[in-house]
Design a protein around this motif. Sequence first.
Motif, mmCIF file in Angstrom:
data_model
loop_
_atom_site.group_PDB
_atom_site.id
_atom_site.type_symbol
_atom_site.label_atom_id
_atom_site.label_comp_id
_atom_site.label_asym_id
_atom_site.label_seq_id
_atom_site.Cartn_x
_atom_site.Cartn_y
_atom_site.Cartn_z
ATOM 1 N N LYS A 256 83.995 -15.263 15.084
ATOM 2 C CA LYS A 256 82.728 -15.915 14.724
ATOM 3 C C LYS A 256 81.677 -15.673 15.815
ATOM 4 C CE LYS A 256 80.623 -20.245 13.312
ATOM 5 N NZ LYS A 256 79.454 -19.891 14.056
ATOM 6 N N GLU A 257 82.110 -15.761 17.081
ATOM 7 C CA GLU A 257 81.170 -15.563 18.199
ATOM 8 C C GLU A 257 80.592 -14.139 18.156
ATOM 9 O OE1 GLU A 257 84.318 -16.855 18.737
ATOM 10 O OE2 GLU A 257 83.471 -18.871 18.698
ATOM 11 N N GLU A 258 81.462 -13.189 17.871
ATOM 12 C CA GLU A 258 80.998 -11.794 17.827
ATOM 13 C C GLU A 258 80.032 -11.588 16.659
ATOM 14 O OE1 GLU A 258 84.718 -9.283 19.711
ATOM 15 O OE2 GLU A 258 84.956 -10.102 17.718
ATOM 16 N N LYS A 259 80.373 -12.216 15.520
ATOM 17 C CA LYS A 259 79.489 -12.131 14.347
ATOM 18 C C LYS A 259 78.114 -12.699 14.684
ATOM 19 C CE LYS A 259 82.589 -12.820 10.674
ATOM 20 N NZ LYS A 259 83.211 -13.754 9.800
ATOM 21 N N ASP A 260 78.140 -13.894 15.306
ATOM 22 C CA ASP A 260 76.872 -14.566 15.634
ATOM 23 C C ASP A 260 76.031 -13.708 16.578
ATOM 24 O OD1 ASP A 260 77.644 -16.610 14.052
ATOM 25 O OD2 ASP A 260 78.238 -17.973 15.672
ATOM 26 N N GLU A 261 76.700 -13.066 17.507
ATOM 27 C CA GLU A 261 75.982 -12.243 18.477
ATOM 28 C C GLU A 261 75.278 -11.064 17.764
ATOM 29 O OE1 GLU A 261 78.420 -10.107 21.198
ATOM 30 O OE2 GLU A 261 76.763 -9.663 22.559
ATOM 31 N N ILE A 262 76.014 -10.452 16.836
ATOM 32 C CA ILE A 262 75.424 -9.312 16.118
ATOM 33 C C ILE A 262 74.264 -9.778 15.242
ATOM 34 C CG2 ILE A 262 75.847 -7.514 14.386
ATOM 35 C CD1 ILE A 262 78.636 -7.236 15.440
ATOM 36 N N LEU A 263 74.504 -10.864 14.494
ATOM 37 C CA LEU A 263 73.446 -11.339 13.591
ATOM 38 C C LEU A 263 72.206 -11.765 14.373
ATOM 39 C CD1 LEU A 263 75.572 -13.240 10.928
ATOM 40 C CD2 LEU A 263 74.250 -11.142 10.600
ATOM 41 N N GLN A 264 72.426 -12.335 15.544
ATOM 42 C CA GLN A 264 71.274 -12.722 16.371
ATOM 43 C C GLN A 264 70.502 -11.469 16.838
ATOM 44 O OE1 GLN A 264 72.191 -15.086 19.819
ATOM 45 N NE2 GLN A 264 70.068 -15.046 20.504
ATOM 46 N N SER A 265 71.245 -10.438 17.201
ATOM 47 C CA SER A 265 70.587 -9.181 17.623
ATOM 48 C C SER A 265 69.789 -8.576 16.472
ATOM 49 C CB SER A 265 71.624 -8.156 18.078
ATOM 50 O OG SER A 265 72.323 -8.640 19.160
ATOM 51 N N LEU A 266 70.380 -8.607 15.279
ATOM 52 C CA LEU A 266 69.678 -8.065 14.108
ATOM 53 C C LEU A 266 68.368 -8.817 13.881
ATOM 54 C CD1 LEU A 266 72.243 -6.429 13.481
ATOM 55 C CD2 LEU A 266 72.043 -7.141 11.117
ATOM 56 N N ARG A 272 61.084 -8.215 16.200
ATOM 57 C CA ARG A 272 60.471 -7.305 17.166
ATOM 58 C C ARG A 272 60.506 -7.848 18.600
ATOM 59 N NH1 ARG A 272 55.251 -4.867 14.862
ATOM 60 N NH2 ARG A 272 55.990 -3.065 15.977
ATOM 61 N N ILE A 273 61.686 -8.432 18.915
ATOM 62 C CA ILE A 273 61.911 -8.913 20.286
ATOM 63 C C ILE A 273 62.695 -7.857 21.070
ATOM 64 C CG2 ILE A 273 63.064 -10.705 21.671
ATOM 65 C CD1 ILE A 273 62.573 -12.594 19.214
ATOM 66 N N ILE A 274 63.643 -7.194 20.389
ATOM 67 C CA ILE A 274 64.417 -6.131 21.059
ATOM 68 C C ILE A 274 64.281 -4.821 20.265
ATOM 69 C CG2 ILE A 274 66.096 -7.721 22.099
ATOM 70 C CD1 ILE A 274 68.107 -6.856 19.915
ATOM 71 N N PRO A 275 64.423 -3.679 20.937
ATOM 72 C CA PRO A 275 64.294 -2.392 20.222
ATOM 73 C C PRO A 275 65.555 -2.060 19.426
ATOM 74 C CG PRO A 275 64.743 -1.991 22.533
ATOM 75 C CD PRO A 275 64.643 -3.489 22.378
ATOM 76 N N LEU A 276 65.410 -1.139 18.510
ATOM 77 C CA LEU A 276 66.546 -0.762 17.648
ATOM 78 C C LEU A 276 67.740 -0.265 18.456
ATOM 79 C CD1 LEU A 276 67.720 -0.307 14.831
ATOM 80 C CD2 LEU A 276 66.613 1.930 14.795
ATOM 81 N N ILE A 277 67.480 0.446 19.532
ATOM 82 C CA ILE A 277 68.599 1.035 20.281
ATOM 83 C C ILE A 277 69.563 -0.045 20.791
ATOM 84 C CG2 ILE A 277 67.396 1.128 22.531
ATOM 85 C CD1 ILE A 277 69.804 3.779 21.128
ATOM 86 N N ILE A 280 71.822 -0.796 17.885
ATOM 87 C CA ILE A 280 72.685 0.359 17.596
ATOM 88 C C ILE A 280 73.821 0.448 18.627
ATOM 89 C CG2 ILE A 280 72.745 2.912 17.491
ATOM 90 C CD1 ILE A 280 71.210 1.996 15.146
ATOM 91 N N LYS A 281 73.487 0.206 19.881
ATOM 92 C CA LYS A 281 74.513 0.247 20.938
ATOM 93 C C LYS A 281 75.620 -0.757 20.638
ATOM 94 C CE LYS A 281 73.159 3.068 24.297
ATOM 95 N NZ LYS A 281 74.013 4.194 24.550
ATOM 96 N N LEU A 282 75.206 -1.953 20.230
ATOM 97 C CA LEU A 282 76.164 -3.016 19.931
ATOM 98 C C LEU A 282 77.035 -2.626 18.726
ATOM 99 C CD1 LEU A 282 76.974 -5.893 20.727
ATOM 100 C CD2 LEU A 282 75.183 -6.768 19.235
ATOM 101 N N ILE A 283 76.378 -2.138 17.684
ATOM 102 C CA ILE A 283 77.110 -1.741 16.471
ATOM 103 C C ILE A 283 78.099 -0.615 16.786
ATOM 104 C CG2 ILE A 283 76.777 -0.469 14.297
ATOM 105 C CD1 ILE A 283 74.505 -2.365 13.680
ATOM 106 N N ASN A 284 77.640 0.341 17.586
ATOM 107 C CA ASN A 284 78.505 1.483 17.910
ATOM 108 C C ASN A 284 79.790 1.062 18.628
ATOM 109 O OD1 ASN A 284 77.535 3.802 16.727
ATOM 110 N ND2 ASN A 284 75.968 4.093 18.285
ATOM 111 N N LEU A 285 79.702 -0.036 19.378
ATOM 112 C CA LEU A 285 80.916 -0.538 20.045
ATOM 113 C C LEU A 285 81.982 -0.890 19.013
ATOM 114 C CD1 LEU A 285 79.550 -3.015 22.774
ATOM 115 C CD2 LEU A 285 80.717 -0.846 23.140
ATOM 116 N N TYR A 286 81.529 -1.555 17.927
ATOM 117 C CA TYR A 286 82.484 -1.978 16.886
ATOM 118 C C TYR A 286 82.922 -0.793 16.019
ATOM 119 C CZ TYR A 286 81.423 -6.688 18.337
ATOM 120 O OH TYR A 286 81.299 -7.826 19.092
#
Length: 318
Positions: A256-266, A272-277, A280-286
């Motif tokens: 759940k924590e990992e899910k929340d982290e990804i959804l928050q990044s999305l 428009r607080i953080i750039p797409l990269i 993408i870096k986070l997604i690529n880890l998974y």
Amino acid sequence: MKLGVSSCLIGTRCRYDGVGASDKFVVDVLQKYFQMVPYCPETIIWGSPRVAIRQVHDENGNLKIMTSTKEPMEVTKELEDISEICSNEIKDDDLCGFILKSASPTCGLERVKIYKPFNAPSVKQGIGVFAKKIKEKYPYLPIEEEGRLIDPWLRENFLMQIFAYSHLYEFLRAKPSFNDLVIFHTSYKYLIYAKSQKAYTTLGRIVANHEKEQLNEVLEKYEEEFLKAISLKGSVSKTYNVLLHIFGYFKKLISKEEKDEILQSLQEYKDRIIPLIAVIKLINLYVKRFDVAYLKSQKFLNPYPSELALRSEIKAYK
Ligand code: SF4
């Protein structure tokens, strides 16, 4: 990969005043990735330095190219003829894109000044003679002006288009089978989704080939629709939807924590607080952790050399 360029943009001293118009992005960045193929129609006929020229509407509204001299001379035919020759050469030069010099009566892609007779103010409504021919002859060739490439959104879209364009022709040259086409098409699913889901559906119908057409006919249709699709511009909301789709591949495999982290990044990307990269870096880890082969093959996650850093700017997405 070869990129056509207005010669003055790489610093060639070919302008009317005998100097160049070196562009930092073209020279410092793009020259590392592309072989530049320079074109300068004006210098072929008039050398450099030379008398400046401009576009003029005569009393009857006809567009003419005139010298900017006290007693202007018409040079429309000379410029038309050389632009025709230069634009025909592009066909044999195997280019994957073109960067033109803005505001030039020859190379400008848009908003070129057109002067009126009798000292009336000019209007920025023209297109350069050479630029117009390139657009007419090669409607799907990626073309931009150096001035517009200052905008990170246009820059990212343009480079993504160039790399996809080049990849398509590399693929077609390799004489692909139906199965190769399916693999190629699948690898572009999310890159094209980020531009238009409808375009991907259209391409999918061509690949499905319910009409049982010959391979060469299918490839011809696919080429045209693919070129149209990659010329479309992406948006934050479409890219956000693609990210959600991708997240769906491994959301059941993580905490759940990992899910929340990804959804928050999305969400932060969408806001428009953080750039797409960063996302993408986070997604690529998974993707790597769960070895999701389908995602690993997706061009969306790796559309061009990462050193170009085009996804590092928040302003690269609108
Ligand atoms: S804008 Fe075009 S025609 Fe003018 S100097 Fe540059 S390359 Fe040559």
